[in-house]
Design a protein around this motif. Structure first.
Motif, PDB file in Angstrom:
ATOM      1  N   VAL A   1       0.833  -1.195   0.000  1.00 17.59           N
ATOM      2  CA  VAL A   1       0.000   0.000   0.000  1.00 17.59           C
ATOM      3  C   VAL A   1       0.871   1.250   0.000  1.00 17.59           C
ATOM      4  CG1 VAL A   1      -1.630   1.355   1.393  1.00 17.59           C
ATOM      5  CG2 VAL A   1      -1.993  -1.092   1.088  1.00 17.59           C
ATOM      6  N   LEU A   2       1.895   1.270   0.840  1.00 17.39           N
ATOM      7  CA  LEU A   2       2.781   2.434   0.906  1.00 17.39           C
ATOM      8  C   LEU A   2       3.502   2.668  -0.417  1.00 17.39           C
ATOM      9  CD1 LEU A   2       4.242   1.970   4.491  1.00 17.39           C
ATOM     10  CD2 LEU A   2       2.526   3.631   3.732  1.00 17.39           C
TER      11      LEU A   2
ATOM     12  N   ARG B   1       2.444   1.788  -3.406  1.00 12.72           N
ATOM     13  CA  ARG B   1       1.468   2.286  -4.384  1.00 12.72           C
ATOM     14  C   ARG B   1       1.204   3.768  -4.185  1.00 12.72           C
ATOM     15  NH1 ARG B   1      -1.444  -2.451  -3.422  1.00 12.72           N
ATOM     16  NH2 ARG B   1      -2.984  -1.329  -2.211  1.00 12.72           N
ATOM     17  N   GLN B   2       1.164   4.204  -2.936  1.00 15.46           N
ATOM     18  CA  GLN B   2       0.875   5.609  -2.654  1.00 15.46           C
ATOM     19  C   GLN B   2       2.093   6.499  -2.867  1.00 15.46           C
ATOM     20  OE1 GLN B   2      -0.856   5.792   1.245  1.00 15.46           O
ATOM     21  NE2 GLN B   2      -2.750   4.830   0.582  1.00 15.46           N
ATOM     22  N   ALA B   3       3.305   5.967  -2.652  1.00 14.57           N
ATOM     23  CA  ALA B   3       4.513   6.785  -2.699  1.00 14.57           C
ATOM     24  C   ALA B   3       5.130   6.880  -4.089  1.00 14.57           C
ATOM     25  CB  ALA B   3       5.552   6.242  -1.728  1.00 14.57           C
TER      26      ALA B   3
ATOM     27  N   SER C   1       2.868   5.522 -10.779  1.00 17.18           N
ATOM     28  CA  SER C   1       2.621   4.218 -11.410  1.00 17.18           C
ATOM     29  C   SER C   1       3.681   3.885 -12.452  1.00 17.18           C
ATOM     30  CB  SER C   1       1.229   4.167 -12.029  1.00 17.18           C
ATOM     31  OG  SER C   1       1.116   5.158 -13.036  1.00 17.18           O
TER      32      SER C   1
END
Length: 88
Positions: free
Chosen positions: A57-58, A60-62, A65
């Motif tokens: 999750v981290l 993907r957020q940081a 893409s």
């Protein structure tokens, strides 16, 4: 003791008194059936995959893409992570 361990039977609440701890240890060690029940994995605290899911999750957020895509496509060894969290 954590309630999950008590509820699953993987832990016993005996207190902090040394004699009570010793008595409880002797009771478990002296009873093979009880010891086997307590040793049976119940996974009361989860399946061990929380760190991997949080990391996914981290990441993907940081990371943009495009950075994730180029990082995963640059792996030449063909190994990919198999966590269900990473497949999301």
């Amino acid at each position: 003791e954590r309630p999950e361990g008590l509820a699953s039977g993987n832990a016993v609440l005996v207190g902090a008194e040394p004699s009570a701890i010793l008595a409880a240890a002797r009771a478990v060690l002296g009873d093979a059936e009880r010891r086997a029940r307590m040793a049976r994995p119940a996974l009361p605290y989860g399946d061990g995959s929380a760190a991997q899911a949080i990391s996914a999750v981290l990441l993907r957020q940081a990371l943009p893409s495009s950075a994730r895509t180029s990082e995963s496509s640059s792996r030449s060894d063909g190994h990919r992570r198999s966590s269900p969290a990473l497949a999301r």
